[in-house]
Design a protein around this motif. Structure first.
Motif, PDB file in Angstrom:
ATOM      1  N   ARG A 102       0.865  -1.186   0.000  1.00  0.00           N
ATOM      2  CA  ARG A 102       0.000   0.000   0.000  1.00  0.00           C
ATOM      3  C   ARG A 102       0.897   1.230   0.000  1.00  0.00           C
ATOM      4  NH1 ARG A 102      -5.161   2.171   3.458  1.00  0.00           N
ATOM      5  NH2 ARG A 102      -4.641   4.395   3.266  1.00  0.00           N
ATOM      6  N   PHE A 103       0.650   2.133  -0.946  1.00  0.00           N
ATOM      7  CA  PHE A 103       1.435   3.360  -1.081  1.00  0.00           C
ATOM      8  C   PHE A 103       0.605   4.559  -0.634  1.00  0.00           C
ATOM      9  CE2 PHE A 103       3.998   0.605  -3.533  1.00  0.00           C
ATOM     10  CZ  PHE A 103       5.251   1.185  -3.662  1.00  0.00           C
ATOM     11  N   ASP A 104       1.203   5.381   0.208  1.00  0.00           N
ATOM     12  CA  ASP A 104       0.589   6.642   0.636  1.00  0.00           C
ATOM     13  C   ASP A 104       1.575   7.767   0.375  1.00  0.00           C
ATOM     14  OD1 ASP A 104      -2.045   5.999   2.337  1.00  0.00           O
ATOM     15  OD2 ASP A 104      -0.562   4.452   2.791  1.00  0.00           O
ATOM     16  N   SER A 105       1.083   8.866  -0.140  1.00  0.00           N
ATOM     17  CA  SER A 105       1.941  10.020  -0.374  1.00  0.00           C
ATOM     18  C   SER A 105       1.132  11.289  -0.165  1.00  0.00           C
ATOM     19  CB  SER A 105       2.519   9.999  -1.798  1.00  0.00           C
ATOM     20  OG  SER A 105       1.497  10.232  -2.750  1.00  0.00           O
ATOM     21  N   GLU A 106       1.842  12.406  -0.112  1.00  0.00           N
ATOM     22  CA  GLU A 106       1.171  13.691   0.100  1.00  0.00           C
ATOM     23  C   GLU A 106       0.520  14.202  -1.174  1.00  0.00           C
ATOM     24  OE1 GLU A 106       4.113  16.269   1.685  1.00  0.00           O
ATOM     25  OE2 GLU A 106       4.210  15.259   3.645  1.00  0.00           O
ATOM     26  N   GLN A 107       1.055  13.807  -2.338  1.00  0.00           N
ATOM     27  CA  GLN A 107       0.541  14.328  -3.605  1.00  0.00           C
ATOM     28  C   GLN A 107      -0.582  13.468  -4.183  1.00  0.00           C
ATOM     29  OE1 GLN A 107       3.729  13.831  -2.916  1.00  0.00           O
ATOM     30  NE2 GLN A 107       4.936  15.659  -3.350  1.00  0.00           N
ATOM     31  N   ASP A 108      -0.448  12.151  -4.085  1.00  0.00           N
ATOM     32  CA  ASP A 108      -1.404  11.249  -4.721  1.00  0.00           C
ATOM     33  C   ASP A 108      -2.311  10.576  -3.690  1.00  0.00           C
ATOM     34  OD1 ASP A 108      -0.337  11.782  -7.195  1.00  0.00           O
ATOM     35  OD2 ASP A 108       1.050  10.084  -7.138  1.00  0.00           O
ATOM     36  N   ASP A 109      -3.454  10.093  -4.171  1.00  0.00           N
ATOM     37  CA  ASP A 109      -4.322   9.303  -3.317  1.00  0.00           C
ATOM     38  C   ASP A 109      -3.669   7.952  -3.037  1.00  0.00           C
ATOM     39  OD1 ASP A 109      -6.256  11.287  -3.330  1.00  0.00           O
ATOM     40  OD2 ASP A 109      -7.254  10.471  -5.122  1.00  0.00           O
ATOM     41  N   PRO A 110      -4.014   7.301  -1.923  1.00  0.00           N
ATOM     42  CA  PRO A 110      -3.456   5.969  -1.635  1.00  0.00           C
ATOM     43  C   PRO A 110      -3.831   4.981  -2.741  1.00  0.00           C
ATOM     44  CG  PRO A 110      -4.599   6.871   0.287  1.00  0.00           C
ATOM     45  CD  PRO A 110      -4.944   7.760  -0.867  1.00  0.00           C
ATOM     46  N   PHE A 111      -2.952   4.024  -2.989  1.00  0.00           N
ATOM     47  CA  PHE A 111      -3.271   2.954  -3.942  1.00  0.00           C
ATOM     48  C   PHE A 111      -2.514   1.698  -3.542  1.00  0.00           C
ATOM     49  CE2 PHE A 111       0.581   4.765  -5.717  1.00  0.00           C
ATOM     50  CZ  PHE A 111       1.257   3.700  -6.268  1.00  0.00           C
ATOM     51  N   LEU A 112      -2.973   0.560  -4.074  1.00  0.00           N
ATOM     52  CA  LEU A 112      -2.327  -0.716  -3.827  1.00  0.00           C
ATOM     53  C   LEU A 112      -1.475  -1.090  -5.033  1.00  0.00           C
ATOM     54  CD1 LEU A 112      -5.265  -2.825  -2.321  1.00  0.00           C
ATOM     55  CD2 LEU A 112      -3.611  -1.380  -1.113  1.00  0.00           C
ATOM     56  N   LEU A 113      -0.312  -1.670  -4.775  1.00  0.00           N
ATOM     57  CA  LEU A 113       0.553  -2.177  -5.836  1.00  0.00           C
ATOM     58  C   LEU A 113       0.694  -3.684  -5.649  1.00  0.00           C
ATOM     59  CD1 LEU A 113       2.449  -1.639  -8.243  1.00  0.00           C
ATOM     60  CD2 LEU A 113       4.323  -1.416  -6.582  1.00  0.00           C
ATOM     61  N   ALA A 114       0.104  -4.443  -6.570  1.00  0.00           N
ATOM     62  CA  ALA A 114       0.260  -5.894  -6.586  1.00  0.00           C
ATOM     63  C   ALA A 114       1.391  -6.234  -7.541  1.00  0.00           C
ATOM     64  CB  ALA A 114      -1.036  -6.565  -7.029  1.00  0.00           C
ATOM     65  N   ILE A 115       2.390  -6.996  -7.068  1.00  0.00           N
ATOM     66  CA  ILE A 115       3.568  -7.317  -7.866  1.00  0.00           C
ATOM     67  C   ILE A 115       3.611  -8.815  -8.113  1.00  0.00           C
ATOM     68  CG2 ILE A 115       6.080  -7.166  -8.025  1.00  0.00           C
ATOM     69  CD1 ILE A 115       5.886  -4.880  -5.940  1.00  0.00           C
ATOM     70  N   GLU A 116       3.740  -9.184  -9.379  1.00  0.00           N
ATOM     71  CA  GLU A 116       3.791 -10.583  -9.780  1.00  0.00           C
ATOM     72  C   GLU A 116       5.090 -10.846 -10.543  1.00  0.00           C
ATOM     73  OE1 GLU A 116       0.960 -13.449 -10.069  1.00  0.00           O
ATOM     74  OE2 GLU A 116       1.278 -12.553  -8.104  1.00  0.00           O
ATOM     75  N   SER A 117       5.783 -11.931 -10.188  1.00  0.00           N
ATOM     76  CA  SER A 117       6.931 -12.394 -10.963  1.00  0.00           C
ATOM     77  C   SER A 117       6.438 -13.390 -11.999  1.00  0.00           C
ATOM     78  CB  SER A 117       7.952 -13.079 -10.043  1.00  0.00           C
ATOM     79  OG  SER A 117       8.394 -12.195  -9.041  1.00  0.00           O
ATOM     80  N   GLN A 118       6.821 -13.190 -13.253  1.00  0.00           N
ATOM     81  CA  GLN A 118       6.332 -14.072 -14.315  1.00  0.00           C
ATOM     82  C   GLN A 118       7.501 -14.576 -15.142  1.00  0.00           C
ATOM     83  OE1 GLN A 118       3.160 -14.829 -14.197  1.00  0.00           O
ATOM     84  NE2 GLN A 118       3.286 -16.308 -15.862  1.00  0.00           N
ATOM     85  N   GLY A 119       7.720 -15.892 -15.112  1.00  0.00           N
ATOM     86  CA  GLY A 119       8.852 -16.474 -15.810  1.00  0.00           C
ATOM     87  C   GLY A 119       8.548 -16.990 -17.204  1.00  0.00           C
ATOM     88  N   LYS A 120       7.248 -17.182 -17.516  1.00  0.00           N
ATOM     89  CA  LYS A 120       6.889 -17.681 -18.841  1.00  0.00           C
ATOM     90  C   LYS A 120       5.436 -17.322 -19.124  1.00  0.00           C
ATOM     91  CE  LYS A 120       5.589 -22.236 -17.047  1.00  0.00           C
ATOM     92  NZ  LYS A 120       5.826 -23.698 -17.130  1.00  0.00           N
ATOM     93  N   LYS A 121       5.017 -17.525 -20.363  1.00  0.00           N
ATOM     94  CA  LYS A 121       3.633 -17.263 -20.742  1.00  0.00           C
ATOM     95  C   LYS A 121       2.726 -18.351 -20.153  1.00  0.00           C
ATOM     96  CE  LYS A 121       5.157 -15.399 -25.205  1.00  0.00           C
ATOM     97  NZ  LYS A 121       5.047 -15.522 -26.672  1.00  0.00           N
TER      98      LYS A 121
END
Length: 293
Positions: free
Chosen positions: A59-78
């Motif tokens: 979860r990212f919080d900053s003074e300039q932008d609204d909060p948002f979630l960052l989902a990160i996926e590692s992908q090794g192949k199709k």
């Protein structure tokens, strides 16, 4: 089974959440630097017996932008079913947290990265009900950081540069820049970077050997599990090979007579001295300065 490169590609964001700022700039996106980042649970399992788990969730919080979630996926192949699973992740997270959700997919090869970056529409062609647009970081768009000063300015981004380019020949130069940049850093800074890179390049045995040899130049400084492993395997016996690998990584030509002199040496103290010089000398001949024939 989850591979070390898979873990490194997303866990590095847990260790260095601010890394996303450098990634977003590399992708020409304008996300404000967060004032705080919260690591959230990754389990997306419902009450029914179907387990769904995103690799990393922040979860990212900053003074300039609204909060948002960052989902990160590692992908090794199709994987044909993956876009539908990603769409589910984003819908679930949006419903659960009531926040905007962004998906970042990290890849190590261009074909997978280009596949992951394509918008995926769910629904009939006449009227797609949902279109998935992941943000993708991979060898096609991550910077190639070969300047030690640039690497030192953002060690996490430089580490990701090595990880995403792990399957390309340019990784050799990136690793050299990183090893130089880490020399004057505190051990607490060095250890996680060394380990993330060791995991992230694990699929490229040649790059692993180069990284191990670069770390072996000053093992009194590098105290991570990687350097301990090198000690345990008897780096003295492999001293000649380490010298040649370091010279190769630096692009220095080794004439046959000098190569033979290195490989014929059985004195561990001399090999250690030559290995230290191999990391800095401008030519192979300089390794033997002040040495008796």
């Amino acid at each position: 089974m989850v591979s070390p490169p898979h873990e490194a590609m997303h866990r590095i964001f847990q260790e260095y959440p601010g890394l996303f700022t450098g990634v977003s700039k590399a992708l020409d996106l304008d996300f404000a630097r967060p004032t705080s980042v919260t690591i959230l649970p990754t389990d997306l399992t419902e009450t029914r017996p179907v387990e769904r788990r995103v690799d990393t969730l922040l979860r990212f919080d900053s003074e300039q932008d609204d909060p948002f979630l960052l989902a990160i996926e590692s992908q090794g192949k199709k994987v044909a079913d993956k876009p539908a699973a990603w769409a589910y992740y984003l819908s679930y997270l949006s419903t659960k947290y009531k926040l905007p959700v962004l998906l970042l997919v990290v890849c190590q090869d261009r074909a997978t990265a280009e596949w992951a970056a394509r918008p995926a529409s769910l629904g009939p062609r006449q009227w797609p009900a949902l279109t998935l647009r992941p943000l993708v970081a991979g060898p096609h768009n991550m910077p190639v950081i070969t300047d030690p000063a640039e690497a030192r300015a953002d060690l996490a981004l430089a580490a990701l540069s090595a990880i995403t380019h792990a399957k390309e020949t340019v990784v050799d130069v990136i690793l050299k820049a990183l090893s130089t940049a880490l020399r004057d850093e505190p051990q607490a800074v060095v250890d996680p970077i060394v380990e993330f890179i060791a995991q992230g390049i694990g699929g490229n045995s040649r790059a692993v050997e180069i990284w191990r040899s670069l770390m072996a130049v000053d093992l009194s400084f590098y105290k991570s599990w990687l350097s301990e492993e090198i000690r345990d395997e008897g780096r003295v016996q492999r001293g000649a090979e380490d010298i040649l690998v370091v010279l190769q990584a630096r692009g220095i030509d080794v004439p046959d007579d000098l190569r033979e002199r290195i490989t014929d040496c059985d004195d561990p103290d001399i090999l250690r001295r030559w290995l230290t010089r191999a990391a800095v000398v401008p030519s192979a001949e300089e390794i033997f300065r002040d040495e008796e024939a």
